[in-house]
Design a protein around this motif. Structure first.
Motif, short mmCIF file in Angstrom:
data_model
loop_
_atom_site.label_atom_id
_atom_site.label_comp_id
_atom_site.label_asym_id
_atom_site.label_seq_id
_atom_site.Cartn_x
_atom_site.Cartn_y
_atom_site.Cartn_z
N GLY A 52 0.81 -1.21 0.00
CA GLY A 52 0.00 0.00 0.00
C GLY A 52 0.85 1.26 0.00
N LEU A 53 1.93 1.22 0.76
CA LEU A 53 2.83 2.38 0.79
C LEU A 53 3.49 2.59 -0.57
N ILE A 54 3.86 1.49 -1.20
CA ILE A 54 4.50 1.59 -2.52
C ILE A 54 3.53 2.17 -3.54
N SER A 55 2.29 1.72 -3.50
CA SER A 55 1.29 2.19 -4.47
C SER A 55 0.66 3.52 -4.07
N GLY A 56 0.96 3.99 -2.87
CA GLY A 56 0.40 5.25 -2.42
C GLY A 56 -1.03 5.14 -1.92
N GLU A 57 -1.44 3.92 -1.55
CA GLU A 57 -2.82 3.70 -1.10
C GLU A 57 -2.83 3.34 0.38
N ALA A 58 -3.60 4.06 1.14
CA ALA A 58 -3.79 3.72 2.54
C ALA A 58 -4.75 2.53 2.64
N PRO A 59 -4.59 1.67 3.66
CA PRO A 59 -5.47 0.49 3.78
C PRO A 59 -6.95 0.83 3.77
N PHE A 60 -7.35 1.94 4.43
CA PHE A 60 -8.77 2.27 4.47
C PHE A 60 -9.29 2.66 3.10
N GLU A 61 -8.42 3.25 2.25
CA GLU A 61 -8.84 3.63 0.90
C GLU A 61 -9.21 2.39 0.10
N VAL A 62 -8.36 1.37 0.18
CA VAL A 62 -8.62 0.14 -0.56
C VAL A 62 -9.85 -0.56 0.00
N ARG A 63 -9.96 -0.59 1.32
CA ARG A 63 -11.11 -1.25 1.95
C ARG A 63 -12.41 -0.57 1.53
N ASN A 64 -12.41 0.76 1.46
CA ASN A 64 -13.61 1.48 1.02
C ASN A 64 -13.96 1.15 -0.43
N ALA A 65 -12.92 1.03 -1.27
CA ALA A 65 -13.17 0.70 -2.67
C ALA A 65 -13.70 -0.72 -2.82
N VAL A 66 -13.15 -1.64 -2.03
CA VAL A 66 -13.65 -3.02 -2.04
C VAL A 66 -15.11 -3.06 -1.61
N GLU A 67 -15.43 -2.32 -0.55
CA GLU A 67 -16.80 -2.29 -0.07
C GLU A 67 -17.74 -1.71 -1.12
N ALA A 68 -17.31 -0.66 -1.82
CA ALA A 68 -18.14 -0.07 -2.87
C ALA A 68 -18.38 -1.07 -4.00
N THR A 69 -17.35 -1.86 -4.33
CA THR A 69 -17.49 -2.87 -5.38
C THR A 69 -18.51 -3.94 -4.98
N ILE A 70 -18.37 -4.47 -3.78
CA ILE A 70 -19.27 -5.53 -3.32
C ILE A 70 -20.69 -5.01 -3.13
N ALA A 128 -12.65 8.45 -6.50
CA ALA A 128 -12.40 7.96 -7.86
C ALA A 128 -12.27 6.44 -7.86
N THR A 129 -11.53 5.90 -6.89
CA THR A 129 -11.33 4.46 -6.82
C THR A 129 -12.64 3.75 -6.49
N GLN A 130 -13.43 4.33 -5.61
CA GLN A 130 -14.73 3.75 -5.31
C GLN A 130 -15.60 3.72 -6.55
N TYR A 131 -15.56 4.77 -7.34
CA TYR A 131 -16.40 4.88 -8.54
C TYR A 131 -16.06 3.77 -9.55
N VAL A 132 -14.77 3.57 -9.83
CA VAL A 132 -14.42 2.54 -10.81
C VAL A 132 -14.66 1.15 -10.23
N GLY A 133 -14.56 1.01 -8.90
CA GLY A 133 -14.94 -0.25 -8.28
C GLY A 133 -16.41 -0.56 -8.50
N GLN A 134 -17.24 0.48 -8.39
CA GLN A 134 -18.67 0.30 -8.65
C GLN A 134 -18.92 -0.10 -10.10
N LEU A 135 -18.16 0.48 -11.03
CA LEU A 135 -18.30 0.09 -12.44
C LEU A 135 -17.99 -1.39 -12.62
N ALA A 136 -16.92 -1.85 -11.96
CA ALA A 136 -16.54 -3.26 -12.07
C ALA A 136 -17.62 -4.16 -11.46
N GLY A 137 -18.16 -3.74 -10.32
CA GLY A 137 -19.20 -4.54 -9.68
C GLY A 137 -20.44 -4.66 -10.53
#
Length: 323
Positions: A32-50, A193-202
């Motif tokens: 996450g540090l390498i990609s510049g993403e905090a854990p909560f950011e990814v978790r929120n995007a995962v939740e938006a996808t599901i 933005a990440t949540q939005y594209v996660g929703q598109l994928a879902g």
């Protein structure tokens, strides 16, 4: 519209499972540090996808959807699918939630890249009548968000992974202002933005496994005025009196008319029958508009109705509860 793939008919209660908990917490934090993403950011995007998968599937008549409470270890930040869940694991989940099959989000990675460049932008100066648009040197910024997600659909009855599919979705946002700070402030937030594209994928995956409602647009003719049945039938259709509209149009063919008018009447009759659910009659009248009166739109319409009839048959099979 029918789903892209056929899911076995015995699958009626579908359990959605989040399997994106990292296999190694420390490694996930590092990635996450390498990609510049905090854990909560990814978790929120995962939740938006599901959440989007669940919402879209609930809008379909195909399944009864259940959401699992637990989060299983899987493929956070992974580029490849993790080892499949075992059948004893799947069977245990199905027993716990009284489900017929398990749909698991098994891998998830995201990225958000921002670029900017100097260019001439337009700016409004003044207010009201005194306002004017001028060109000034400014900054044009772009943000591109992308996600890669992977779903598996487990069928414990047949002991088959019915579906395994990767989805990659991207979207671009832009903003411009006189300074870089102003332009970036106007750009969409990375988390959103990440949540939005996660929703598109879902949403895309939901359409893959479930029949979905689709709005179709059809044209009705009201002119030329040499046959009043055209306009009267169209008005009846606009207030959902389609049986009467079809009758008015069919009677209109008994009066003298030009080929152009006859073709348009036949086309309208086809629209009426399609709305009433009689696709065979709709296809007949659309074809008649072309064969008897030379209306080219009738040929196109007849072909689209033929495609819809094929889809309707597949849809009936997908919605059948017979095994």
């Amino acid at each position: 519209m029918p789903a892209e793939i056929d899911v076995p008919n015995h699958v009626q209660r579908l359990l959605i499972v989040d399997r994106t908990a990292p296999q190694n917490e420390n490694l996930a934090v590092l990635e996450g540090l390498i990609s510049g993403e905090a854990p909560f950011e990814v978790r929120n995007a995962v939740e938006a996808t599901i959440a989007t998968v669940q919402q879209e599937l609930n809008s379909s008549p195909r399944y009864e959807i259940i959401r699992a409470r637990e989060r299983l270890r899987g493929g956070l930040f992974a580029q490849t699918f993790p080892t499949p869940l075992t059948w004893p694991q799947i069977e245990a989940l199905c027993r716990e939630y009284d489900a017929d099959a398990v749909l698991a989000l098994e891998k998830f990675s995201s990225d958000f890249i921002v670029t900017d460049k100097r260019q001439i932008i337009k700016k409004t100066e003044g207010e009201g009548r005194n306002s004017r648009t001028v060109e000034v040197q400014g900054i044009y910024a772009e943000g591109v968000a992308s996600v890669q997600v992977g779903f598996r659909l487990y069928d414990p009855i047949s002991k088959n992974i019915t579906d395994q599919r990767d989805f990659e979705k991207t979207n671009l946002w832009s903003a411009e202002a006189e300074t870089k700070t102003q332009a970036l402030a106007l750009l969409i937030d990375k988390v959103k933005a990440t949540q939005y594209v996660g929703q598109l994928a879902g949403a895309s995956y939901a359409r893959r496994i479930a029949p979905m409602y689709l709005r179709l647009n059809r044209m009705m003719y009201q002119k030329p005025n040499d046959n009043p049945a055209l306009a009267r039938g169209a008005r009846l259709g606009e207030v959902n009196r389609w049986e009467e509209a079809v009758e008015v149009w069919e009677n209109g063919l008994n009066f003298p008319h030009k080929d152009k008018t006859g073709g348009r009447i036949c086309h309208n009759i086809a629209v009426g029958y399609e709305v009433l659910g009689d696709l065979e009659s709709a296809k007949y009248w659309a074809g008649k508009a072309y064969t008897d009166y030379g209306l080219k739109q009738g040929r196109t319409y007849a072909r689209s109705l033929n495609t819809r009839m094929i889809q309707e048959e597949r849809l009936r099979q997908q919605l059948s509860r017979e095994q």
